[in-house]
Scaffold this motif. Structure first.
Motif, PDB file in Angstrom:
ATOM      1  N   TRP A  69      43.829  36.544  33.185  1.00  0.00           N
ATOM      2  CA  TRP A  69      44.917  36.210  34.107  1.00  0.00           C
ATOM      3  C   TRP A  69      46.264  36.574  33.484  1.00  0.00           C
ATOM      4  CZ3 TRP A  69      46.385  35.444  38.820  1.00  0.00           C
ATOM      5  CH2 TRP A  69      47.621  34.867  39.073  1.00  0.00           C
ATOM      6  N   MET A  70      46.448  36.285  32.221  1.00  0.00           N
ATOM      7  CA  MET A  70      47.703  36.617  31.551  1.00  0.00           C
ATOM      8  C   MET A  70      47.935  38.124  31.557  1.00  0.00           C
ATOM      9  SD  MET A  70      49.181  33.828  30.892  1.00  0.00           S
ATOM     10  CE  MET A  70      50.549  34.562  30.034  1.00  0.00           C
ATOM     11  N   ARG A  71      46.916  38.905  31.250  1.00  0.00           N
ATOM     12  CA  ARG A  71      47.063  40.370  31.265  1.00  0.00           C
ATOM     13  C   ARG A  71      47.385  40.868  32.662  1.00  0.00           C
ATOM     14  NH1 ARG A  71      42.872  39.910  27.652  1.00  0.00           N
ATOM     15  NH2 ARG A  71      41.294  40.232  29.255  1.00  0.00           N
ATOM     16  N   SER A  72      46.663  40.384  33.664  1.00  0.00           N
ATOM     17  CA  SER A  72      46.874  40.839  35.040  1.00  0.00           C
ATOM     18  C   SER A  72      48.239  40.424  35.576  1.00  0.00           C
ATOM     19  CB  SER A  72      45.789  40.271  35.963  1.00  0.00           C
ATOM     20  OG  SER A  72      44.532  40.760  35.607  1.00  0.00           O
ATOM     21  N   SER A  73      48.621  39.184  35.341  1.00  0.00           N
ATOM     22  CA  SER A  73      49.859  38.681  35.939  1.00  0.00           C
ATOM     23  C   SER A  73      51.118  39.220  35.271  1.00  0.00           C
ATOM     24  CB  SER A  73      49.878  37.150  35.937  1.00  0.00           C
ATOM     25  OG  SER A  73      50.022  36.650  34.632  1.00  0.00           O
ATOM     26  N   THR A  74      51.024  39.676  34.038  1.00  0.00           N
ATOM     27  CA  THR A  74      52.214  40.189  33.348  1.00  0.00           C
ATOM     28  C   THR A  74      52.274  41.707  33.299  1.00  0.00           C
ATOM     29  OG1 THR A  74      51.138  39.973  31.190  1.00  0.00           O
ATOM     30  CG2 THR A  74      52.477  38.122  31.934  1.00  0.00           C
ATOM     31  N   GLN A  75      51.301  42.376  33.895  1.00  0.00           N
ATOM     32  CA  GLN A  75      51.340  43.836  33.953  1.00  0.00           C
ATOM     33  C   GLN A  75      52.361  44.246  35.009  1.00  0.00           C
ATOM     34  OE1 GLN A  75      47.664  45.639  35.118  1.00  0.00           O
ATOM     35  NE2 GLN A  75      48.191  47.554  34.141  1.00  0.00           N
ATOM     36  N   THR A  76      53.337  45.026  34.606  1.00  0.00           N
ATOM     37  CA  THR A  76      54.398  45.397  35.538  1.00  0.00           C
ATOM     38  C   THR A  76      54.189  46.805  36.068  1.00  0.00           C
ATOM     39  OG1 THR A  76      55.812  46.181  33.740  1.00  0.00           O
ATOM     40  CG2 THR A  76      56.084  43.879  34.434  1.00  0.00           C
ATOM     41  N   LEU A  77      54.831  47.075  37.187  1.00  0.00           N
ATOM     42  CA  LEU A  77      54.792  48.404  37.788  1.00  0.00           C
ATOM     43  C   LEU A  77      55.620  49.362  36.941  1.00  0.00           C
ATOM     44  CD1 LEU A  77      55.360  47.227  41.452  1.00  0.00           C
ATOM     45  CD2 LEU A  77      53.189  47.849  40.382  1.00  0.00           C
ATOM     46  N   PRO A  78      55.323  50.649  36.978  1.00  0.00           N
ATOM     47  CA  PRO A  78      56.044  51.588  36.120  1.00  0.00           C
ATOM     48  C   PRO A  78      57.480  51.893  36.563  1.00  0.00           C
ATOM     49  CG  PRO A  78      54.441  52.746  37.465  1.00  0.00           C
ATOM     50  CD  PRO A  78      54.241  51.276  37.715  1.00  0.00           C
ATOM     51  N   ASP A  79      57.822  51.633  37.808  1.00  0.00           N
ATOM     52  CA  ASP A  79      59.147  52.000  38.305  1.00  0.00           C
ATOM     53  C   ASP A  79      60.186  50.922  37.998  1.00  0.00           C
ATOM     54  OD1 ASP A  79      58.097  54.325  39.433  1.00  0.00           O
ATOM     55  OD2 ASP A  79      57.603  53.289  41.297  1.00  0.00           O
ATOM     56  N   VAL A  80      61.348  51.344  37.532  1.00  0.00           N
ATOM     57  CA  VAL A  80      62.458  50.421  37.315  1.00  0.00           C
ATOM     58  C   VAL A  80      63.002  50.008  38.674  1.00  0.00           C
ATOM     59  CG1 VAL A  80      64.802  50.203  36.398  1.00  0.00           C
ATOM     60  CG2 VAL A  80      63.049  51.401  35.069  1.00  0.00           C
ATOM     61  N   VAL A  81      63.084  48.709  38.910  1.00  0.00           N
ATOM     62  CA  VAL A  81      63.524  48.216  40.209  1.00  0.00           C
ATOM     63  C   VAL A  81      64.751  47.310  40.119  1.00  0.00           C
ATOM     64  CG1 VAL A  81      61.260  48.409  41.302  1.00  0.00           C
ATOM     65  CG2 VAL A  81      61.880  46.295  40.128  1.00  0.00           C
ATOM     66  N   ASN A  82      65.190  47.005  38.901  1.00  0.00           N
ATOM     67  CA  ASN A  82      66.340  46.127  38.754  1.00  0.00           C
ATOM     68  C   ASN A  82      66.969  46.361  37.390  1.00  0.00           C
ATOM     69  OD1 ASN A  82      68.200  44.062  39.290  1.00  0.00           O
ATOM     70  ND2 ASN A  82      66.631  42.755  40.183  1.00  0.00           N
ATOM     71  N   ASN A  83      68.026  45.618  37.098  1.00  0.00           N
ATOM     72  CA  ASN A  83      68.727  45.720  35.836  1.00  0.00           C
ATOM     73  C   ASN A  83      69.171  44.316  35.446  1.00  0.00           C
ATOM     74  OD1 ASN A  83      71.074  45.968  34.067  1.00  0.00           O
ATOM     75  ND2 ASN A  83      70.902  48.146  34.475  1.00  0.00           N
ATOM     76  N   PHE A  84      68.747  43.861  34.263  1.00  0.00           N
ATOM     77  CA  PHE A  84      69.136  42.544  33.767  1.00  0.00           C
ATOM     78  C   PHE A  84      69.923  42.721  32.478  1.00  0.00           C
ATOM     79  CE2 PHE A  84      65.040  40.714  35.721  1.00  0.00           C
ATOM     80  CZ  PHE A  84      65.673  40.437  36.914  1.00  0.00           C
TER      81      PHE A  84
END
Length: 95
Positions: free
Chosen positions: A14-29
Motif C-alpha cells: 500500500w505504501m509503494r502504491s499510494s506514494t508512486q507519483t505520475l511522471p508529469d510535473v503538475v504543480n510547484n511547491f
C-alpha cells in the motif's frame, strides 16, 4: 515501508502504491516541481509530501528516514515556506 518501531502498521505494498507519483510535473511547491500520485505529492530528491491548507505539511524523505511536519498558519504568500525550509536548511544539515 509502513513500519513504525518494528511493527507493520500499513502494508508495504500500500505504501509503494499510494506514494508512486505520475511522471508529469503538475504543480510547484516552494520553487520545486511537484508530481502527483494517489493523494501524495512527489518532490525532487525522493521527497513525498502531504499538503494541507496554509502551511500544513507532512514531508517524508524515506532515503534518510526523515519526516518533517508543519502545523503552521501561514499567509497565502508564505504557504510553501516549510518546503523551502526543508530544502534550504534541514536536508543540508541531515547529510
Amino acid at each position: 515501508g509502513g513500519r513504525w518501531q518494528g511493527q507493520q502498521v500499513v502494508s508495504a505494498q500500500w505504501m509503494r502504491s499510494s506514494t508512486q507519483t505520475l511522471p508529469d510535473v503538475v504543480n510547484n511547491f516552494g520553487g520545486r516541481p511537484a508530481t502527483y500520485g494517489y493523494l501524495w505529492w512527489g518532490l525532487p530528491g525522493g521527497v513525498i509530501v502531504a499538503s494541507g491548507s496554509r502551511g500544513q505539511w507532512i514531508l517524508a524523505v524515506p532515503d534518510r528516514q526523515l519526516v518533517v511536519v508543519s502545523t503552521a498558519e501561514n499567509s497565502n504568500a508564505q504557504w510553501a515556506a516549510p518546503v523551502q525550509i526543508l530544502y534550504d536548511y534541514i536536508l543540508p544539515a541531515a547529510r
